[in-house]
Design an enzyme around this catalytic site. Structure first.
Site, PDB file in Angstrom:
ATOM      1  N   SER A 184       0.791  -1.228   0.000  1.00  0.00           N
ATOM      2  CA  SER A 184       0.000   0.000   0.000  1.00  0.00           C
ATOM      3  C   SER A 184       0.825   1.280   0.000  1.00  0.00           C
ATOM      4  CB  SER A 184      -0.934   0.001   1.209  1.00  0.00           C
ATOM      5  OG  SER A 184      -0.194  -0.128   2.399  1.00  0.00           O
ATOM      6  N   HIS A 212      -5.438  -4.231  -1.233  1.00  0.00           N
ATOM      7  CA  HIS A 212      -5.351  -3.162  -2.243  1.00  0.00           C
ATOM      8  C   HIS A 212      -5.407  -3.700  -3.669  1.00  0.00           C
ATOM      9  CE1 HIS A 212      -4.698   0.480   0.165  1.00  0.00           C
ATOM     10  NE2 HIS A 212      -4.142  -0.340   1.042  1.00  0.00           N
ATOM     11  N   LYS A 243     -12.288  -1.344   1.304  1.00  0.00           N
ATOM     12  CA  LYS A 243     -11.592  -0.428   0.398  1.00  0.00           C
ATOM     13  C   LYS A 243     -12.382  -0.304  -0.902  1.00  0.00           C
ATOM     14  CE  LYS A 243      -7.307  -0.702   2.856  1.00  0.00           C
ATOM     15  NZ  LYS A 243      -6.420  -1.735   3.386  1.00  0.00           N
TER      16      LYS A 243
END
Ligand SMILES: *Cc1c(COP(=O)(O)O)cnc(C)c1O
Length: 395
Positions: A184, A212, A243
């Site tokens: 990340s 991610h 996310k």
């Protein structure tokens, strides 16, 4: 004698944070997490969220959540092993397994506690965990909760990983290699094909945390495993629902056996109340939306490419990211924080990330481009980067 309840020992540590210049207040967001926000009472273009696809305030997801509240209420009322396992939790796991192209999925209340709960459940005394040095904090905590021995390899260094496997493999029962799918802080992708090859050569299991990568890489955002065409060769595929999916939660995708075991030994499944109905329904709607169209992931990558090109042209060092994560490398800690602060004063929120989150002298302002940004918003952000960068002598 001083009163222990004054927490003097914590006050001293807080003073130290201030002296070190790393003390901060939590920023306050007024309203939904969107491409443009009100932060601490100031209007800003938001380049700091993980809301990659703009799902956090998506009308279809909101509608699904509202309907679920009407039917199921606001809370599940229990852990899953007692009476908190609703039909919508079961449905979500079926949909997610289909999306991930895996046999089964176990959903947790967050990505963080998925790692905390899964790693300790699948490893124990006599086992070895081998972990990339830049793995996420929740993996580090998860590994700490396991009774297995541990080894750490240099970031994405496959020679080092093999050295460890060669030296230690025969001393252990199960060996588990853990890596982030996408890192990340730099936006680089783990060399999964090589990791899987080494795991197969040395008879080790693989565990990829794709927080991610989910919703970002692979077909319709199926993740890093899909991106590399490695289905069936990674044992534990972790993803977050907080996310790109835009809601909250985490999951591990893998085999039926894995799920069967975790339903007995995944501690957050046994000891923490399951996800609330609204979240579950919104997540299911999000995953179905992703499976029905590549519109969102296409827009995300288009925006990322657009922004990166412009920033590069301005003369910024944008690191070695292979994903929409765009670090603007600055170096010195104080300068990095000042840059971030000045950007915000000029209407762009891009958080400064410095030691100890990243190495000393590698401070960066991290820009997260999303599908929710318009080109016009990105253009305005780039203009601010140009003005502030010139003012500060960065470009
Ligand atoms: C963000 C993140 C998590 C935590 O996920 P949450 O759902 O926010 O708890 C776990 N692992 C990695 C690699 C992450 O980036």
């Amino acid at each position: 004698m001083s009163n222990v309840h004054e927490l003097k020992f914590l006050k001293e540590k807080i003073e130290q944070l201030k002296e070190d210049g790393v003390y901060r207040q939590l920023p306050v967001l007024e309203g939904a997490n969107e491409a443009e926000i009100m932060l601490n009472g100031k209007k800003a273009i938001n380049l700091s969220s993980n809301n990659y696809l703009g799902f956090a305030n998506h009308p279809k997801l909101k509608q699904a959540g509202i309907e679920a509240i009407e039917k199921y209420g606001v809370g599940s009322g229990s852990v899953r092993t007692i009476v908190g396992n609703m039909d919508i939790h079961e449905e979500l796991e079926v949909v997610l397994a289909e999306f991930k192209r895996e046999e089964a999925v176990m959903v947790y209340q967050s990505g963080f506690n998925c790692n905390a709960g899964t790693i300790q459940a699948i490893t124990g005394r006599g086992d070895l965990i081998i972990s990339d040095e830049l793995n996420h904090a929740s993996i580090i905590d998860g590994v700490r909760l396991s009774k297995a021995d541990r080894a750490v390899y240099k970031h994405c260094d496959m020679k080092h990983l093999e050295e460890i496997l060669k030296e230690k493999r025969e001393n252990y029962n199960t060996v588990l290699i853990i890596t982030d799918g996408v890192f990340s802080m730099d936006g680089d992708i783990a060399p999964l094909p090589k990791i899987v090859e080494l795991a197969e050569k040395y008879n080790a299991l693989t565990y990829v945390d794709d927080a991610h990568g989910s919703g970002v890489l692979g077909e319709s955002g199926r993740g890093t495993v899909d991106h590399f065409g490695l289905h069936g060769r990674v044992d534990f595929c972790i993803g977050t629902l907080s996310k790109a999916i835009g809601v909250v939660g985490g999951y591990v995708a893998g085999s039926n056996t894995m799920k069967e075991w975790l339903s007995h030994r995944g501690r957050p499944i046994l000891f923490s109340t399951s996800l609330p109905p609204a979240s579950v329904a919104s997540i299911t709607a999000a995953v179905k939306l992703l499976m029905s169209s590549t519109e969102y992931t296409d827009k995300l990558w288009d925006n990322a490419k657009y922004f990166k090109e412009k920033m590069s042209k301005l003369g910024y060092d944008i690191g070695k990211s292979e994903t929409p994560i765009t670090p603007i490398m600055i170096g010195e800690e104080a300068k990095t924080m000042k840059f971030s602060k000045t950007l915000l004063e000029n209407g762009v929120f891009a958080s400064g990330i410095v030691f100890p989150t990243v190495g000393k002298g590698t401070g960066r302002v991290r820009c997260m481009v999303t599908a929710g940004h318009t080109k016009e918003q990105l253009d305005r952000a780039v203009e601010v980067f140009k003005t502030v960068g010139k003012e500060m002598g960065l470009i």
